[in-house]
Design an enzyme around this catalytic site. Structure first.
Site, PDB file in Angstrom:
ATOM      1  N   LYS A  13      57.238 -23.911 -80.641  1.00 48.69           N
ATOM      2  CA  LYS A  13      58.624 -24.405 -80.665  1.00 48.69           C
ATOM      3  C   LYS A  13      58.692 -25.937 -80.549  1.00 48.69           C
ATOM      4  O   LYS A  13      59.424 -26.577 -81.302  1.00 48.69           O
ATOM      5  CB  LYS A  13      59.356 -23.714 -79.515  1.00 48.69           C
ATOM      6  CG  LYS A  13      60.631 -24.326 -79.052  1.00 48.69           C
ATOM      7  CD  LYS A  13      61.237 -23.474 -77.955  1.00 48.69           C
ATOM      8  CE  LYS A  13      60.462 -23.486 -76.656  1.00 48.69           C
ATOM      9  NZ  LYS A  13      60.678 -24.666 -75.825  1.00 48.69           N
ATOM     10  N   ARG A  88      68.653 -22.295 -72.102  1.00 49.45           N
ATOM     11  CA  ARG A  88      67.750 -21.204 -71.760  1.00 49.45           C
ATOM     12  C   ARG A  88      68.520 -20.047 -71.117  1.00 49.45           C
ATOM     13  O   ARG A  88      67.947 -18.995 -70.887  1.00 49.45           O
ATOM     14  CB  ARG A  88      66.690 -21.698 -70.781  1.00 49.45           C
ATOM     15  CG  ARG A  88      65.365 -22.075 -71.456  1.00 49.45           C
ATOM     16  CD  ARG A  88      64.428 -22.471 -70.344  1.00 49.45           C
ATOM     17  NE  ARG A  88      63.031 -22.493 -70.647  1.00 49.45           N
ATOM     18  CZ  ARG A  88      62.371 -23.546 -71.102  1.00 49.45           C
ATOM     19  NH1 ARG A  88      63.008 -24.633 -71.424  1.00 49.45           N
ATOM     20  NH2 ARG A  88      61.064 -23.497 -71.245  1.00 49.45           N
ATOM     21  N   ARG A 127      45.884 -25.667 -74.171  1.00 48.70           N
ATOM     22  CA  ARG A 127      46.729 -26.765 -74.627  1.00 48.70           C
ATOM     23  C   ARG A 127      46.422 -28.079 -73.897  1.00 48.70           C
ATOM     24  O   ARG A 127      46.225 -28.102 -72.690  1.00 48.70           O
ATOM     25  CB  ARG A 127      48.200 -26.390 -74.394  1.00 48.70           C
ATOM     26  CG  ARG A 127      49.169 -27.491 -74.753  1.00 48.70           C
ATOM     27  CD  ARG A 127      50.522 -26.950 -75.058  1.00 48.70           C
ATOM     28  NE  ARG A 127      51.227 -26.401 -73.909  1.00 48.70           N
ATOM     29  CZ  ARG A 127      52.449 -25.860 -73.989  1.00 48.70           C
ATOM     30  NH1 ARG A 127      53.057 -25.776 -75.152  1.00 48.70           N
ATOM     31  NH2 ARG A 127      53.028 -25.388 -72.923  1.00 48.70           N
ATOM     32  N   ARG A 162      49.206 -29.577 -68.662  1.00 47.71           N
ATOM     33  CA  ARG A 162      50.416 -29.445 -67.840  1.00 47.71           C
ATOM     34  C   ARG A 162      50.126 -28.597 -66.612  1.00 47.71           C
ATOM     35  O   ARG A 162      49.378 -27.628 -66.684  1.00 47.71           O
ATOM     36  CB  ARG A 162      51.534 -28.802 -68.675  1.00 47.71           C
ATOM     37  CG  ARG A 162      52.107 -29.769 -69.675  1.00 47.71           C
ATOM     38  CD  ARG A 162      53.016 -29.091 -70.645  1.00 47.71           C
ATOM     39  NE  ARG A 162      53.826 -28.029 -70.073  1.00 47.71           N
ATOM     40  CZ  ARG A 162      54.825 -27.461 -70.715  1.00 47.71           C
ATOM     41  NH1 ARG A 162      55.145 -27.864 -71.923  1.00 47.71           N
ATOM     42  NH2 ARG A 162      55.509 -26.498 -70.163  1.00 47.71           N
ATOM     43  N   ARG A 173      56.411 -17.495 -66.903  1.00 50.34           N
ATOM     44  CA  ARG A 173      57.306 -18.157 -67.863  1.00 50.34           C
ATOM     45  C   ARG A 173      57.655 -17.227 -69.012  1.00 50.34           C
ATOM     46  O   ARG A 173      58.782 -17.233 -69.507  1.00 50.34           O
ATOM     47  CB  ARG A 173      56.650 -19.436 -68.395  1.00 50.34           C
ATOM     48  CG  ARG A 173      56.869 -20.623 -67.469  1.00 50.34           C
ATOM     49  CD  ARG A 173      55.808 -21.662 -67.638  1.00 50.34           C
ATOM     50  NE  ARG A 173      55.873 -22.342 -68.912  1.00 50.34           N
ATOM     51  CZ  ARG A 173      54.826 -22.962 -69.464  1.00 50.34           C
ATOM     52  NH1 ARG A 173      53.658 -22.935 -68.883  1.00 50.34           N
ATOM     53  NH2 ARG A 173      54.974 -23.584 -70.603  1.00 50.34           N
TER      54      ARG A 173
HETATM   55  P1  AMP Z   1      59.221 -26.447 -71.407  1.00 49.08           P
HETATM   56  O1  AMP Z   1      58.513 -27.752 -71.584  1.00 49.08           O
HETATM   57  O2  AMP Z   1      60.425 -26.318 -72.286  1.00 49.08           O
HETATM   58  O3  AMP Z   1      58.284 -25.261 -71.503  1.00 49.08           O
HETATM   59  O4  AMP Z   1      59.803 -26.437 -69.906  1.00 49.08           O
HETATM   60  C1  AMP Z   1      58.935 -26.481 -68.791  1.00 49.08           C
HETATM   61  C2  AMP Z   1      59.675 -26.012 -67.553  1.00 49.08           C
HETATM   62  O5  AMP Z   1      60.815 -26.870 -67.299  1.00 49.08           O
HETATM   63  C3  AMP Z   1      60.282 -24.615 -67.655  1.00 49.08           C
HETATM   64  O6  AMP Z   1      59.333 -23.598 -67.346  1.00 49.08           O
HETATM   65  C4  AMP Z   1      61.402 -24.698 -66.623  1.00 49.08           C
HETATM   66  O7  AMP Z   1      60.886 -24.608 -65.306  1.00 49.08           O
HETATM   67  C5  AMP Z   1      61.911 -26.117 -66.800  1.00 49.08           C
HETATM   68  N1  AMP Z   1      63.003 -26.167 -67.815  1.00 49.08           N
HETATM   69  C6  AMP Z   1      62.969 -26.766 -69.039  1.00 49.08           C
HETATM   70  N2  AMP Z   1      64.120 -26.592 -69.692  1.00 49.08           N
HETATM   71  C7  AMP Z   1      64.914 -25.869 -68.870  1.00 49.08           C
HETATM   72  C8  AMP Z   1      66.229 -25.330 -68.982  1.00 49.08           C
HETATM   73  N3  AMP Z   1      66.953 -25.483 -70.107  1.00 49.08           N
HETATM   74  N4  AMP Z   1      66.729 -24.628 -67.935  1.00 49.08           N
HETATM   75  C9  AMP Z   1      66.008 -24.460 -66.802  1.00 49.08           C
HETATM   76  N5  AMP Z   1      64.758 -24.908 -66.644  1.00 49.08           N
HETATM   77  C10 AMP Z   1      64.210 -25.604 -67.664  1.00 49.08           C
END
Ligand code: AMP
Length: 217
Positions: A13, A88, A127, A162, A173
């Site tokens: 994504k 989300r 990753r 990460r 997740r």
């Molecule tokens: P991502 O890089 O999009 O995988 O986001 C990493 C982490 O950030 C997620 O597992 C959540 O803990 C937090 N996060 C990112 N975007 C959101 C969102 N829209 N709502 C809540 N938590 C978020």
């Protein structure tokens, strides 16, 4: 054009959203990246967000909606954005609609990337991301390694893993994603903006390019 990119963590994504942003010359807004930046800077918001992120849990809606609301007031967002990782939850989707509506805009298209779980887990565990925020290139130590291990091909910065890219957090997740995504799929299906994208070979080098072609078709 206002695009909301959906897809499980590790589905490709983020890479797809970046290519889309480049092709359409629109800003790529990733809430995950925004939180990670705050964590790196050691801000109060970063500390609070990290207490959820490190466990693979969602950051509370109010906090997340506020940072996006603020970002959408920037001048560079007036012709559209590629949202990656937001919304989300249904509450976030509703809040986004309200924010855009105020500006006379709407979500135009919501591509959902569909990739098998095993590919996702394998991809996330291997990753490595460029530590230079301006670059943010993503590598896979197994399928798409950098030429020099640990060093970005594009800008020469250090590659990092990460903190939430470990097996336990990944499983969590994925569960969190599945639990919440159905609401979003229903929400956007009803608005007739959902497009399902199933890459033929999600491990192919050009899988994300192909996904973008499919989205813009
Ligand atoms: P991502 O890089 O999009 O995988 O986001 C990493 C982490 O950030 C997620 O597992 C959540 O803990 C937090 N996060 C990112 N975007 C959101 C969102 N829209 N709502 C809540 N938590 C978020």
């Amino acid at each position: 054009m206002y695009i909301v990119m959906l897809g499980a963590p590790g589905s490709g994504k983020g890479t797809t959203a970046k290519i889309l942003a480049k092709r359409l010359n629109l800003p790529h807004i990733s809430t995950g990246d925004m939180f990670r930046e705050q964590i790196k800077k050691g801000t109060e918001l970063g500390k609070l967000a990290d207490s959820y992120i490190s466990k693979g849990e969602l950051v509370p809606d109010e906090l997340t909606i506020n940072i996006v609301k603020d970002r959408l007031t920037w001048e560079d967002t007036k012709n559209g954005v590629i949202l990656d990782g937001f919304p989300r939850t249904k509450a976030q989707a509703e809040a986004l609609d309200a924010i855009l509506q105020e500006a006379g805009k709407k979500v135009d298209i919501v591509p959902e990337l569909i990739v098998p779980d095993q590919v996702i887990i394998d991809r996330i565990l291997n990753r490595a991301t460029c530590s230079n925020k301006e670059c943010g290139a993503i590598y896979n130590t197994k399928y798409k390694p950098s030429k020099v291990p640990g060093v970005c091909d594009i800008c020469g910065s250090k590659l990092v893993t990460r903190t939430d890219d470990n097996e336990e957090a990944i499983q969590n997740r994925l569960e969190v994603y599945r639990k919440n995504v159905q609401d979003l799929l229903d929400y956007y299906k009803e608005k007739n903006v959902l497009v399902s994208i199933t890459p033929e070979d999600p491990t192919a080098d050009n899988a994300s390019e192909q996904a973008v072609d499919e989205i813009l078709k």
